[in-house]
Design an enzyme around this catalytic site. Sequence first.
Site, short mmCIF file in Angstrom:
data_model
loop_
_atom_site.label_atom_id
_atom_site.label_comp_id
_atom_site.label_asym_id
_atom_site.label_seq_id
_atom_site.Cartn_x
_atom_site.Cartn_y
_atom_site.Cartn_z
N HIS A 56 0.84 -1.19 0.00
CA HIS A 56 0.00 0.00 0.00
C HIS A 56 0.88 1.25 0.00
O HIS A 56 2.05 1.20 0.41
CB HIS A 56 -0.92 0.00 1.22
CG HIS A 56 -1.99 -1.04 1.13
ND1 HIS A 56 -2.97 -1.19 2.07
CD2 HIS A 56 -2.25 -1.98 0.18
CE1 HIS A 56 -3.78 -2.17 1.72
NE2 HIS A 56 -3.35 -2.67 0.58
N GLU A 58 1.03 3.85 1.84
CA GLU A 58 1.60 4.27 3.12
C GLU A 58 2.86 3.47 3.43
O GLU A 58 3.87 4.02 3.89
CB GLU A 58 0.59 4.05 4.26
CG GLU A 58 -0.76 4.77 4.07
CD GLU A 58 -1.79 3.90 3.35
OE1 GLU A 58 -1.42 3.24 2.36
OE2 GLU A 58 -2.96 3.91 3.77
N CYS A 84 -5.53 1.54 6.02
CA CYS A 84 -6.31 0.34 6.34
C CYS A 84 -5.91 -0.26 7.68
O CYS A 84 -4.80 -0.03 8.19
CB CYS A 84 -6.14 -0.70 5.23
SG CYS A 84 -4.51 -1.42 5.15
N ALA A 163 -17.86 10.13 -30.12
CA ALA A 163 -17.18 11.07 -31.02
C ALA A 163 -18.18 11.39 -32.12
O ALA A 163 -18.73 10.48 -32.75
CB ALA A 163 -15.93 10.43 -31.61
N SER A 177 -18.12 5.39 -40.10
CA SER A 177 -17.85 6.22 -38.93
C SER A 177 -16.37 6.56 -38.79
O SER A 177 -15.98 7.32 -37.93
CB SER A 177 -18.33 5.51 -37.67
OG SER A 177 -17.58 4.34 -37.50
N TRP A 179 -13.07 8.29 -40.32
CA TRP A 179 -12.73 8.79 -39.01
C TRP A 179 -13.36 10.18 -38.92
O TRP A 179 -12.85 11.10 -39.52
CB TRP A 179 -11.22 8.88 -38.82
CG TRP A 179 -10.51 7.58 -39.05
CD1 TRP A 179 -9.82 7.21 -40.15
CD2 TRP A 179 -10.42 6.49 -38.11
NE1 TRP A 179 -9.28 5.96 -39.97
CE2 TRP A 179 -9.65 5.50 -38.73
CE3 TRP A 179 -10.92 6.29 -36.82
CZ2 TRP A 179 -9.35 4.30 -38.09
CZ3 TRP A 179 -10.62 5.09 -36.21
CH2 TRP A 179 -9.85 4.11 -36.84
N ARG A 216 -3.64 -1.16 -25.79
CA ARG A 216 -2.38 -0.66 -26.29
C ARG A 216 -2.11 -1.20 -27.69
O ARG A 216 -1.40 -2.18 -27.86
CB ARG A 216 -1.22 -1.03 -25.37
CG ARG A 216 -1.46 -2.15 -24.39
CD ARG A 216 -0.18 -2.45 -23.64
NE ARG A 216 -0.39 -2.78 -22.26
CZ ARG A 216 -0.83 -3.95 -21.83
NH1 ARG A 216 -1.14 -4.91 -22.68
NH2 ARG A 216 -0.97 -4.16 -20.54
C1 AOF Z 1 -4.60 -0.56 -1.76
N1 AOF Z 1 -3.58 0.34 -1.79
O1 AOF Z 1 -2.41 2.03 -0.97
C2 AOF Z 1 -4.34 1.34 0.16
C3 AOF Z 1 -5.45 0.43 0.20
O2 AOF Z 1 -6.02 -6.61 -0.74
P1 AOF Z 1 -5.25 -5.63 0.04
O3 AOF Z 1 -4.63 -6.18 1.27
O4 AOF Z 1 -4.21 -4.93 -0.82
O5 AOF Z 1 -6.27 -4.52 0.57
C4 AOF Z 1 -6.95 -3.71 -0.33
C5 AOF Z 1 -7.77 -2.69 0.46
O6 AOF Z 1 -6.93 -1.90 1.30
C6 AOF Z 1 -8.46 -1.69 -0.44
O7 AOF Z 1 -9.70 -2.14 -0.88
C7 AOF Z 1 -8.61 -0.48 0.45
O8 AOF Z 1 -9.78 -0.59 1.23
C8 AOF Z 1 -7.43 -0.56 1.41
N2 AOF Z 1 -6.38 0.46 1.16
N3 AOF Z 1 -5.52 -0.50 -0.79
O9 AOF Z 1 -4.71 -1.40 -2.62
C9 AOF Z 1 -3.39 1.26 -0.87
N4 AOF Z 1 -4.18 2.28 1.11
ZN ZN Z 2 -3.12 -0.27 3.79
#
Ligand code: AOF
Ligand code: ZN
Length: 374
Positions: A56, A58, A84, A163, A177, A179, A216
């Site tokens: 995550h 953080e 979380c 478009a 259609s 372009w 892509r």
């Molecule tokens: C994320 N990225 O930076 C933050 C999230 O499956 P997990 O353990 O990765 O948990 C996903 C959940 O964690 C997500 O649905 C959200 O509620 C919380 N925060 N998730 O993927 C992050 N901060």
């Molecule tokens: Zn988290």
Amino acid sequence: MRADSERHDERMLGRALALASLGIGSAAPNPLVGAVVARGERILGQGFHVRPGERHAEAVALDDVTHRGETALGATLYTNLEPCCHVGRTPPCVDAIARSGISRIVAAMRDPNPKVDGKGFRALRSRGIQVEVGLLRVQAMRLNEGFVKLNRLGVPFVTLKGAMSLDGRIATRSGESKWITSADVRRHARLLRKENEAVLVGIDTVLADNPRLDRRPENRQLPSALLRVVVDSSLRLPRDSRLIRVPGAVVVFCASNAPGSRRRLLESLGVEVVELPRHEGRLDLEAALKWLGARGVSRLLVEGGGETHASFLERGLADRLVLYVAPRILGGRDARPLVGGDGARSVTEAIPLRRVRWARVGDAWMIEGSLGGG
Ligand code: AOF
Ligand code: ZN
């Protein structure tokens, strides 16, 4: 006059939001999250969430602090989403934050995920960390509108894309259609495919344009990460359509009375065929959205044609419209309009667009705005 400290917080949180957006195209269906650790003007570490299953934001930012040989003791953590408190694919961020010695959190919004939903803030406060929530909330909600809608309602955030010529036509009377808009517009519209996890068209569009609907085109070897969806009640999707030939997942929504032989043929080509109930004679698109939501799709892009757009609009299922208007006139009473269906009887029934924004894209205009409650 706002205090300098609030302006400082806003700048740092703005940076976290900008970092979060670097996850566009890879983080979904997880939220876009960025984090900045700072002591006064000094940034000690920063990061963003790259993809599901990985650290995550953080945790990335706190690790960055350590890698730079710094300490987060007494510092502030800025993040666009509530940290979380649950054990998912990664350990709870609140534990890592508390361990690091961070003394204050500035977060833009609460996490709508029921596993978190305020519990993260509570856990931080109970450990003596000062928590402030709500700065840049509007921007943060908009950035994660797909994640918010999927968590709250179980369906994806829906963007209609079109478009058209200056006189509102998406194809000539002979059905041509390509372009109407220029290459600049097509390049711009490709960014929309990056923001969305699935793209949906009606079968008439497939029969008329034979689109690839991939993400892509510059790398045709890789399977598209974009889920391609066709609404095709009687399973007319041709076996040699580009959609099928290009690697990547294809889902076709059909009616329960679609021919079984067509179903078996498409399935043998790797297409996932899903039966939908009918609603007032047409396939129930609400059921389609629920199916996609259950699949974890948080953002869906609807790329036409006119009848498909009409179905989404008439039932109030679209959240946003992105429209490219080319400076040329096609004319013709039989040329196809951007929105088909029966249309409004009186002007009072017209569907309003709110928070309208427009920009120049090459020789065209892009007009976008909110529909429905979004
Ligand atoms: C994320 N990225 O930076 C933050 C999230 O499956 P997990 O353990 O990765 O948990 C996903 C959940 O964690 C997500 O649905 C959200 O509620 C919380 N925060 N998730 O993927 C992050 N901060
Ligand atoms: Zn988290």
